[in-house]
Write a protein that holds these residues in place. Sequence first.
Motif, PDB file in Angstrom:
ATOM      1  N   VAL A 111       0.840  -1.215   0.000  1.00  0.00           N
ATOM      2  CA  VAL A 111       0.000   0.000   0.000  1.00  0.00           C
ATOM      3  C   VAL A 111       0.866   1.254   0.000  1.00  0.00           C
ATOM      4  O   VAL A 111       0.491   2.273  -0.572  1.00  0.00           O
ATOM      5  CB  VAL A 111      -1.042   0.013   1.139  1.00  0.00           C
ATOM      6  N   GLY A 112       2.057   1.162   0.618  1.00  0.00           N
ATOM      7  CA  GLY A 112       2.977   2.300   0.575  1.00  0.00           C
ATOM      8  C   GLY A 112       3.466   2.586  -0.829  1.00  0.00           C
ATOM      9  O   GLY A 112       3.567   3.739  -1.255  1.00  0.00           O
ATOM     10  N   ALA A 113       3.770   1.519  -1.574  1.00  0.00           N
ATOM     11  CA  ALA A 113       4.191   1.699  -2.973  1.00  0.00           C
ATOM     12  C   ALA A 113       3.045   2.259  -3.812  1.00  0.00           C
ATOM     13  O   ALA A 113       3.257   3.130  -4.667  1.00  0.00           O
ATOM     14  CB  ALA A 113       4.675   0.365  -3.541  1.00  0.00           C
ATOM     15  N   LEU A 114       1.834   1.788  -3.555  1.00  0.00           N
ATOM     16  CA  LEU A 114       0.672   2.315  -4.285  1.00  0.00           C
ATOM     17  C   LEU A 114       0.426   3.782  -3.944  1.00  0.00           C
ATOM     18  O   LEU A 114       0.096   4.591  -4.815  1.00  0.00           O
ATOM     19  CB  LEU A 114      -0.565   1.470  -3.986  1.00  0.00           C
ATOM     20  N   ALA A 115       0.603   4.132  -2.674  1.00  0.00           N
ATOM     21  CA  ALA A 115       0.407   5.530  -2.261  1.00  0.00           C
ATOM     22  C   ALA A 115       1.402   6.446  -2.953  1.00  0.00           C
ATOM     23  O   ALA A 115       1.072   7.586  -3.311  1.00  0.00           O
ATOM     24  CB  ALA A 115       0.526   5.656  -0.743  1.00  0.00           C
ATOM     25  N   ARG A 116       2.613   5.971  -3.169  1.00  0.00           N
ATOM     26  CA  ARG A 116       3.614   6.783  -3.888  1.00  0.00           C
ATOM     27  C   ARG A 116       3.179   7.045  -5.325  1.00  0.00           C
ATOM     28  O   ARG A 116       3.680   7.946  -5.976  1.00  0.00           O
ATOM     29  CB  ARG A 116       4.972   6.093  -3.879  1.00  0.00           C
ATOM     30  N   ARG A 117       2.233   6.259  -5.808  1.00  0.00           N
ATOM     31  CA  ARG A 117       1.691   6.459  -7.159  1.00  0.00           C
ATOM     32  C   ARG A 117       0.346   7.183  -7.111  1.00  0.00           C
ATOM     33  O   ARG A 117      -0.404   7.170  -8.074  1.00  0.00           O
ATOM     34  CB  ARG A 117       1.558   5.100  -7.854  1.00  0.00           C
ATOM     35  N   GLY A 118       0.026   7.786  -5.962  1.00  0.00           N
ATOM     36  CA  GLY A 118      -1.192   8.582  -5.833  1.00  0.00           C
ATOM     37  C   GLY A 118      -2.439   7.797  -5.488  1.00  0.00           C
ATOM     38  O   GLY A 118      -3.551   8.322  -5.592  1.00  0.00           O
ATOM     39  N   ALA A 119      -2.287   6.556  -5.028  1.00  0.00           N
ATOM     40  CA  ALA A 119      -3.454   5.704  -4.769  1.00  0.00           C
ATOM     41  C   ALA A 119      -4.213   6.058  -3.505  1.00  0.00           C
ATOM     42  O   ALA A 119      -5.229   5.438  -3.201  1.00  0.00           O
ATOM     43  CB  ALA A 119      -3.024   4.238  -4.712  1.00  0.00           C
ATOM     44  N   ASP A 120      -3.762   7.063  -2.778  1.00  0.00           N
ATOM     45  CA  ASP A 120      -4.452   7.470  -1.555  1.00  0.00           C
ATOM     46  C   ASP A 120      -5.072   8.862  -1.676  1.00  0.00           C
ATOM     47  O   ASP A 120      -5.496   9.437  -0.695  1.00  0.00           O
ATOM     48  CB  ASP A 120      -3.487   7.449  -0.371  1.00  0.00           C
ATOM     49  N   ARG A 121      -5.158   9.372  -2.883  1.00  0.00           N
ATOM     50  CA  ARG A 121      -5.592  10.763  -3.040  1.00  0.00           C
ATOM     51  C   ARG A 121      -7.034  10.918  -3.466  1.00  0.00           C
ATOM     52  O   ARG A 121      -7.527  12.038  -3.552  1.00  0.00           O
ATOM     53  CB  ARG A 121      -4.661  11.480  -4.011  1.00  0.00           C
ATOM     54  N   SER A 122      -7.717   9.823  -3.735  1.00  0.00           N
ATOM     55  CA  SER A 122      -9.143   9.902  -4.042  1.00  0.00           C
ATOM     56  C   SER A 122      -9.841   8.729  -3.370  1.00  0.00           C
ATOM     57  O   SER A 122      -9.209   7.721  -3.038  1.00  0.00           O
ATOM     58  CB  SER A 122      -9.394   9.859  -5.558  1.00  0.00           C
ATOM     59  N   VAL A 123     -11.128   8.861  -3.178  1.00  0.00           N
ATOM     60  CA  VAL A 123     -11.895   7.813  -2.504  1.00  0.00           C
ATOM     61  C   VAL A 123     -11.837   6.489  -3.265  1.00  0.00           C
ATOM     62  O   VAL A 123     -11.526   5.455  -2.672  1.00  0.00           O
ATOM     63  CB  VAL A 123     -13.345   8.285  -2.250  1.00  0.00           C
ATOM     64  N   PRO A 124     -12.096   6.460  -4.577  1.00  0.00           N
ATOM     65  CA  PRO A 124     -12.055   5.161  -5.265  1.00  0.00           C
ATOM     66  C   PRO A 124     -10.678   4.505  -5.241  1.00  0.00           C
ATOM     67  O   PRO A 124     -10.560   3.300  -5.023  1.00  0.00           O
ATOM     68  CB  PRO A 124     -12.467   5.490  -6.706  1.00  0.00           C
ATOM     69  N   ARG A 125      -9.625   5.293  -5.447  1.00  0.00           N
ATOM     70  CA  ARG A 125      -8.279   4.720  -5.443  1.00  0.00           C
ATOM     71  C   ARG A 125      -7.881   4.250  -4.044  1.00  0.00           C
ATOM     72  O   ARG A 125      -7.219   3.223  -3.895  1.00  0.00           O
ATOM     73  CB  ARG A 125      -7.263   5.722  -5.983  1.00  0.00           C
ATOM     74  N   THR A 126      -8.294   4.981  -3.014  1.00  0.00           N
ATOM     75  CA  THR A 126      -8.006   4.550  -1.645  1.00  0.00           C
ATOM     76  C   THR A 126      -8.726   3.246  -1.345  1.00  0.00           C
ATOM     77  O   THR A 126      -8.158   2.353  -0.708  1.00  0.00           O
ATOM     78  CB  THR A 126      -8.404   5.643  -0.631  1.00  0.00           C
ATOM     79  N   ALA A 127      -9.957   3.121  -1.809  1.00  0.00           N
ATOM     80  CA  ALA A 127     -10.708   1.873  -1.602  1.00  0.00           C
ATOM     81  C   ALA A 127      -9.963   0.696  -2.228  1.00  0.00           C
ATOM     82  O   ALA A 127      -9.794  -0.359  -1.596  1.00  0.00           O
ATOM     83  CB  ALA A 127     -12.108   1.988  -2.186  1.00  0.00           C
ATOM     84  N   LEU A 128      -9.497   0.862  -3.451  1.00  0.00           N
ATOM     85  CA  LEU A 128      -8.764  -0.212  -4.123  1.00  0.00           C
ATOM     86  C   LEU A 128      -7.450  -0.521  -3.410  1.00  0.00           C
ATOM     87  O   LEU A 128      -7.037  -1.685  -3.321  1.00  0.00           O
ATOM     88  CB  LEU A 128      -8.510   0.157  -5.587  1.00  0.00           C
ATOM     89  N   THR A 129      -6.799   0.500  -2.884  1.00  0.00           N
ATOM     90  CA  THR A 129      -5.553   0.305  -2.150  1.00  0.00           C
ATOM     91  C   THR A 129      -5.797  -0.520  -0.896  1.00  0.00           C
ATOM     92  O   THR A 129      -5.040  -1.449  -0.583  1.00  0.00           O
ATOM     93  CB  THR A 129      -4.927   1.667  -1.790  1.00  0.00           C
ATOM     94  N   MET A 130      -6.861  -0.205  -0.170  1.00  0.00           N
ATOM     95  CA  MET A 130      -7.176  -0.948   1.052  1.00  0.00           C
ATOM     96  C   MET A 130      -7.550  -2.395   0.732  1.00  0.00           C
ATOM     97  O   MET A 130      -7.179  -3.325   1.448  1.00  0.00           O
ATOM     98  CB  MET A 130      -8.299  -0.266   1.827  1.00  0.00           C
ATOM     99  N   VAL A 131      -8.275  -2.596  -0.358  1.00  0.00           N
ATOM    100  CA  VAL A 131      -8.632  -3.962  -0.777  1.00  0.00           C
ATOM    101  C   VAL A 131      -7.363  -4.743  -1.114  1.00  0.00           C
ATOM    102  O   VAL A 131      -7.202  -5.902  -0.716  1.00  0.00           O
ATOM    103  CB  VAL A 131      -9.616  -3.940  -1.967  1.00  0.00           C
ATOM    104  N   ALA A 132      -6.450  -4.121  -1.847  1.00  0.00           N
ATOM    105  CA  ALA A 132      -5.193  -4.793  -2.203  1.00  0.00           C
ATOM    106  C   ALA A 132      -4.396  -5.148  -0.953  1.00  0.00           C
ATOM    107  O   ALA A 132      -3.873  -6.264  -0.830  1.00  0.00           O
ATOM    108  CB  ALA A 132      -4.362  -3.909  -3.132  1.00  0.00           C
ATOM    109  N   GLY A 133      -4.309  -4.212  -0.015  1.00  0.00           N
ATOM    110  CA  GLY A 133      -3.578  -4.479   1.224  1.00  0.00           C
ATOM    111  C   GLY A 133      -4.210  -5.601   2.029  1.00  0.00           C
ATOM    112  O   GLY A 133      -3.513  -6.487   2.544  1.00  0.00           O
ATOM    113  N   SER A 134      -5.531  -5.594   2.130  1.00  0.00           N
ATOM    114  CA  SER A 134      -6.232  -6.660   2.857  1.00  0.00           C
ATOM    115  C   SER A 134      -6.011  -8.011   2.182  1.00  0.00           C
ATOM    116  O   SER A 134      -5.818  -9.032   2.856  1.00  0.00           O
ATOM    117  CB  SER A 134      -7.729  -6.349   2.947  1.00  0.00           C
ATOM    118  N   ALA A 135      -6.024  -8.024   0.850  1.00  0.00           N
ATOM    119  CA  ALA A 135      -5.803  -9.276   0.117  1.00  0.00           C
ATOM    120  C   ALA A 135      -4.417  -9.847   0.416  1.00  0.00           C
ATOM    121  O   ALA A 135      -4.258 -11.057   0.587  1.00  0.00           O
ATOM    122  CB  ALA A 135      -5.979  -9.046  -1.386  1.00  0.00           C
TER     123      ALA A 135
END
Length: 196
Positions: free
Chosen positions: A118-142
Amino acid sequence: MSTASVTTAAFRPGAVLADLLPASRVRDLALVVGGAALTGLAAQIAVPVPGSPVPVTGQTFAALLVGTAFGARRGFLSLALYALVGMAGMPWFANGTSGAGGASFGYVLGMLLAATVVGALARRGADRSVPRTALTMVAGSAVIYAVGVPYLALSTGMSLGAAVAAGLTPFLIGDALKAALAMGLLPAAWKLAGRG
């Protein structure tokens, strides 16, 4: 840090929330230790799940939040410190336990990897919008489940199907709530930073 430099850091490609703090080794050390401590504290929020040796805890949320806010390297180091100190005897795993032999230790290892992902995804902006954050959390949980569930099966002698029923299925609603909380917190933090 001036308002201009906060705004620049907030919108710079590859930045995570922790990068908004003035850069130093002391900052990085404080973040790593603080991330481990936050995860240890969150692990004490534990609710037993009937029929499962794994409780619902706050530590998965903390691990994903630490990874996303700190980035892959600091997230990995925070969760590695959490795991190593817990293995050494600090009673800060779920329910005040420690050591590497418990049925839920695989989830701790999964959190270490998930914080990195999730840290690598955040460096690509995955925490800056609601849909992308949702996908990031799903990936981390998986990632957490991909390590935790097989470890649960091996450590308890359960079949993989039984481990899924005991160590994944009962946690999906809680994970959805944690993801919803992250979806509100992380993009809002970026918006606040952007306004400087």
